[in-house]
Enzyme design. Structure first.
Site, PDB file in Angstrom:
ATOM      1  N   CYS A 274      29.560  53.023  46.503  1.00 51.46           N
ATOM      2  CA  CYS A 274      30.793  53.661  46.954  1.00 51.46           C
ATOM      3  C   CYS A 274      30.638  53.938  48.460  1.00 51.46           C
ATOM      4  CB  CYS A 274      31.013  54.963  46.210  1.00 51.46           C
ATOM      5  SG  CYS A 274      30.515  54.908  44.485  1.00 51.46           S
TER       6      CYS A 274
ATOM      7  N   ARG B 107      35.560  47.714  50.698  1.00 51.89           N
ATOM      8  CA  ARG B 107      34.522  47.606  49.670  1.00 51.89           C
ATOM      9  C   ARG B 107      35.069  47.837  48.275  1.00 51.89           C
ATOM     10  NH1 ARG B 107      29.161  49.214  51.094  1.00 51.89           N
ATOM     11  NH2 ARG B 107      29.195  50.302  49.130  1.00 51.89           N
TER      12      ARG B 107
ATOM     13  N   TRP C  58      33.547  54.297  43.439  1.00 48.65           N
ATOM     14  CA  TRP C  58      33.750  53.105  42.630  1.00 48.65           C
ATOM     15  C   TRP C  58      33.037  53.431  41.317  1.00 48.65           C
ATOM     16  CZ3 TRP C  58      31.603  48.644  40.421  1.00 48.65           C
ATOM     17  CH2 TRP C  58      32.507  47.594  40.261  1.00 48.65           C
TER      18      TRP C  58
ATOM     19  N   ASN D  68      26.121  58.112  46.136  1.00 49.25           N
ATOM     20  CA  ASN D  68      26.254  56.702  45.749  1.00 49.25           C
ATOM     21  C   ASN D  68      25.078  56.336  44.876  1.00 49.25           C
ATOM     22  OD1 ASN D  68      28.406  56.433  47.403  1.00 49.25           O
ATOM     23  ND2 ASN D  68      27.442  55.026  48.853  1.00 49.25           N
ATOM     24  N   GLY D  69      25.277  55.384  43.973  1.00 50.41           N
ATOM     25  CA  GLY D  69      24.165  54.908  43.157  1.00 50.41           C
ATOM     26  C   GLY D  69      24.181  55.538  41.785  1.00 50.41           C
TER      27      GLY D  69
ATOM     28  N   GLU E  10      27.313  26.427  36.540  1.00 54.52           N
ATOM     29  CA  GLU E  10      27.667  27.436  37.536  1.00 54.52           C
ATOM     30  C   GLU E  10      27.436  26.911  38.959  1.00 54.52           C
ATOM     31  OE1 GLU E  10      29.397  29.904  37.608  1.00 54.52           O
ATOM     32  OE2 GLU E  10      28.796  31.065  39.360  1.00 54.52           O
TER      33      GLU E  10
ATOM     34  N   LYS F  41      30.423  26.652  41.826  1.00 55.47           N
ATOM     35  CA  LYS F  41      30.342  27.231  43.183  1.00 55.47           C
ATOM     36  C   LYS F  41      30.637  26.145  44.216  1.00 55.47           C
ATOM     37  CE  LYS F  41      30.607  30.544  42.413  1.00 55.47           C
ATOM     38  NZ  LYS F  41      30.637  31.134  41.120  1.00 55.47           N
TER      39      LYS F  41
ATOM     40  N   GLU G  93      34.411  25.076  44.148  1.00 59.91           N
ATOM     41  CA  GLU G  93      35.431  26.060  44.525  1.00 59.91           C
ATOM     42  C   GLU G  93      35.386  26.457  46.001  1.00 59.91           C
ATOM     43  OE1 GLU G  93      33.508  30.071  42.443  1.00 59.91           O
ATOM     44  OE2 GLU G  93      35.655  30.017  42.727  1.00 59.91           O
TER      45      GLU G  93
ATOM     46  N   HIS H 270      25.204   8.499  28.835  1.00 61.18           N
ATOM     47  CA  HIS H 270      26.330   8.276  27.915  1.00 61.18           C
ATOM     48  C   HIS H 270      27.648   8.116  28.662  1.00 61.18           C
ATOM     49  CE1 HIS H 270      23.642   8.893  24.593  1.00 61.18           C
ATOM     50  NE2 HIS H 270      23.240  10.039  25.128  1.00 61.18           N
TER      51      HIS H 270
ATOM     52  N   LYS I 197      40.986  36.332  43.283  1.00 60.95           N
ATOM     53  CA  LYS I 197      39.833  37.057  42.741  1.00 60.95           C
ATOM     54  C   LYS I 197      40.089  37.511  41.316  1.00 60.95           C
ATOM     55  CE  LYS I 197      35.779  38.861  42.932  1.00 60.95           C
ATOM     56  NZ  LYS I 197      34.715  37.862  42.654  1.00 60.95           N
TER      57      LYS I 197
HETATM   58  O1  M6R Z   1      37.103  38.604  36.575  1.00 62.26           O
HETATM   59  P1  M6R Z   1      36.592  37.588  35.616  1.00 62.26           P
HETATM   60  O2  M6R Z   1      35.109  37.580  35.514  1.00 62.26           O
HETATM   61  O3  M6R Z   1      37.233  37.670  34.284  1.00 62.26           O
HETATM   62  O4  M6R Z   1      37.034  36.190  36.258  1.00 62.26           O
HETATM   63  C1  M6R Z   1      36.823  35.000  35.578  1.00 62.26           C
HETATM   64  C2  M6R Z   1      36.972  33.831  36.507  1.00 62.26           C
HETATM   65  O5  M6R Z   1      38.275  33.778  37.019  1.00 62.26           O
HETATM   66  C3  M6R Z   1      35.991  33.876  37.677  1.00 62.26           C
HETATM   67  O6  M6R Z   1      34.676  33.963  37.238  1.00 62.26           O
HETATM   68  C4  M6R Z   1      36.126  32.619  38.559  1.00 62.26           C
HETATM   69  O7  M6R Z   1      35.701  31.499  37.866  1.00 62.26           O
HETATM   70  C5  M6R Z   1      35.337  32.801  39.864  1.00 62.26           C
HETATM   71  N1  M6R Z   1      36.175  32.564  40.984  1.00 62.26           N
HETATM   72  C6  M6R Z   1      34.200  31.884  40.007  1.00 62.26           C
HETATM   73  O8  M6R Z   1      33.497  32.060  41.185  1.00 62.26           O
END
Ligand code: M6R
Length: 609
Positions: free
Chosen positions: A2, A27, A74, A100-101, A481, A485, A488, A504, A604
């Site tokens: 926070c 933040r 937070w 915080n923490g 994953e 990354k 995206e 395959h 996000k």
């Molecule tokens: O908030 P969430 O974890 O539910 O979001 C799920 C996905 O939209 C999220 O993980 C998305 O794939 C990210 N942008 C990946 O980096």
């Protein structure tokens, strides 16, 4: 994670600290408050919601104070309400605290205080800390000494700021693993959890070390170390601009969040992974429930889904229990079978993903117990699950999820270990897994040191038209994953699959100039992966491998090698190996000039189905 601010000096103190926490707004927070000195003592104003709500209270009150502290919260313990917002008073109302923490032993301390007649107004660990300081103050009558003694009784990672009615010319602050910075002025002094909050007022700062205690008065900063030995404040001059400062001196939030992972994992494990090698998850289900579940279903989207794939690996290898990991976006359209003995784990960083929320509701209708793994406290998914475990990773601002993923994977591992305490499980695997999970923050720290080597690899592969991400076992889950990354944020097409699947079909895509990134963190499958590496190289592909540092075989077959520490558990090695893949995607994107924190077409929090 926070925001903390403090001021003592000739200016209007509440205006200063309110401005300071406004500068930390980026933040993320869910409530805020201030404490300030008045003729009668210490007044507190606090309010859930946006900073404007607190601003309105301040506007109405028009405080005229020369000492104040402010906090933007937070939530971690207790929802985002007015009562849970900081500051908190002790039992006597003479001490006020912001923090915080996490105080790991807040529950035991709180129970002991209740038995002595203490009454709490909030559900927070912070209020317990305030009462502990108050108890010490009642005994010693010495403000600074009371803080010193109380801190010795608190376990956890925290930064704390304390004011006392009887010493209205002093702010005491302690740093214990959460950041705190002091700002030096002329006849005035400041403190904050982050440098950006100080920059409009001073550029002369002192970064407090672990265990330091500081006493701020108008004209002096007294500093002592964890042993109580006085030390000279080491002043540094900050010349960053404010935007760079918000990112902790980093170019982007994504890299800031990648480097925060040792700390976010520590926070996630705090109070759950205990010294006696057991796991405590008291906020979840009864022992009978933990024994009763005979299947786990994991529902999530995107990165959270990929964390679920790692969870499946951990549960199945440790508990021999069937686990299904399903896309939340598909769940309700695929005639899902949900039973009363299922444990449904719903994973979401934001806690607001519409598809995940809809899937959760279907699972509840099916009669299963639902457990949320959520980062944002008080979010919809957190509220609708039967029980919730917060990842405690701190706000994640970059659209590309990084620290939430490793915290989700760590929490899934904790859940599997917790379940293993109540049913038949492989003891040796349990020991290895828990020992390596405890070391996960150190393993990640070691990986972060490879940053420069990864920059050089990124320079070589940044213009490739296609990148494969491959692996076997848990490395195959991490490959998913790593690929997400890369696509995206760097906008490079990827092809991700278990390494054995290449022959395959996808192998047809390998030509000169394509790159294949292999996770090779499991010695028993190494030989097989090396065969897959050779298949790529024979067709002109460039191979990057992520290997254990004890591996002397795979490097000889690779064009570029990234080493991670030797780790005795494949699951933990795989979680660790995502860090170089995050760094690789980040540097490739940076070198390609991409918009890293806000990639095109993405948001996000995805609140549409
Ligand atoms: O908030 P969430 O974890 O539910 O979001 C799920 C996905 O939209 C999220 O993980 C998305 O794939 C990210 N942008 C990946 O980096």
């Amino acid at each position: 994670m926070c925001g903390i601010a403090g001021y003592i000096g000739p200016r209007e103190a509440v205006t200063v600290v309110f401005d300071q926490i406004t500068r930390l707004e980026y933040r993320g927070y869910d409530s805020a408050g201030v404490a300030f000195g008045t003729e009668r003592g210490i007044a507190v104003l606090k309010k859930a919601g946006k900073l404007n709500n607190l601003g309105q209270l301040i506007e109405n009150e028009k405080p005229a104070a020369h000492i104040a502290m402010a906090h933007s919260r937070w939530a971690t313990h207790g929802g985002p309400t007015d009562e849970n917002a900081h500051p908190h008073y002790d039992q006597s109302g003479r001490i006020a605290v912001i923090h915080n923490g996490i105080i790991e032993n807040y529950y035991e301390l709180g129970e002991a205080l209740k038995s002595k007649g203490h009454e709490f107004r909030s559900q927070t660990d912070t209020e317990v800390a305030a009462h502990v300081i108050g108890e010490e103050y009642a005994e010693s009558g010495q403000f600074v000494e009371a803080v010193r003694r109380a801190v010795r009784r608190l376990r956890g990672a925290f930064a704390m700021v304390v004011m006392c009615i009887d010493e209205p010319d002093k702010i005491v602050t302690v740093r214990n693993a959460s950041p705190l910075v002091l700002g030096i002025g002329e006849g005035e002094n400041f403190l904050a959890s982050d440098i950006p909050a100080l920059l409009p007022y001073t550029r002369e700062v002192v970064i407090m070390d672990e265990g330091d205690l500081a006493v701020l008065t108008r004209n002096e900063i007294y500093l002592e170390d964890a042993e109580g030995k006085p030390k000279l404040p080491k002043k540094i001059h900050i010349d960053w601009d404010i935007e760079a400062a918000e990112k902790g001196g980093h170019e982007h939030f994504m890299i800031k969040e990648i480097t925060e992972q040792p700390q976010s994992i520590r926070q996630c494990l705090a109070g759950r992974l205990l010294k006696d090698e057991t796991v405590a998850l008291p906020e979840t289900f009864s022992i009978n429930d933990w024994k009763r579940f005979d299947r786990v279903i994991i529902l999530a989207c995107g990165t959270a889904y990929h964390a679920g794939l790692l969870g499946k690996y951990v549960f199945e290898s440790l508990l021999r229990m069937p686990v299904e990991v399903l896309y939340a976006s598909e769940f309700r359209y695929n005639n899902p079978i949900v039973r009363a003995n299922d444990l449904v784990i719903v994973i979401s960083q934001s806690g607001e993903t519409a598809d995940t929320l809809a899937a959760l509701r279907v699972a509840k209708e099916g009669g299963a117990k639902t457990l949320g793994i959520v980062n944002v406290v008080g979010s919809n998914i957190a509220r609708e699950c039967d029980a919730v475990l917060y990842t405690q990773a701190g706000p994640e601002i970059s659209v590309a999820s990084t620290k939430a993923y490793t915290a989700q994977a760590a929490l899934l591992t904790l859940i599997a270990l917790h379940m293993a305490q109540h049913r038949a499980a492989d003891k040796e695997k349990y020991q290895r897994l828990i020992a390596e999970l405890e070391r996960l923050p150190d393993h990640i720290e070691a990986c972060l040191k490879n940053n420069e080597a990864i920059v050089r690899i990124a320079e070589h592969i940044k213009d490739t038209p296609l990148i494969f991400f491959l692996g076997r076992g848990a490395d195959a889950a991490v490959a998913m994953e790593g690929a997400l990354k890369m696509k995206e944020i760097a906008y490079i097409p990827t092809q991700e699959s278990p390494a054995g699947e290449m022959k395959h079909g996808p192998l047809a895509l390998v030509t000169d100039g394509v790159v294949a990134v292999f996770g090779v963190t499991n010695p028993p499958t190494r030989e097989k992966v090396i065969s897959n590496i050779k298949e790529i190289k024979a067709r002109g592909g460039t191979v990057v491998t992520v290997v254990l540092e004890s591996d002397t075989v795979t490097p000889a077959e690779s064009d570029y090698v990234i080493r991670i520490p030797h780790i005795d558990s494949h699951a933990i090695a795989a979680i660790t190996s995502v860090v170089p893949l995050q760094l690789l995607a980040y540097h490739v994107a940076r070198l390609r000039g991409c918009e890293i924190d806000q990639p095109r077409n993405l948001a996000k929090s995805v609140t549409v189905e």
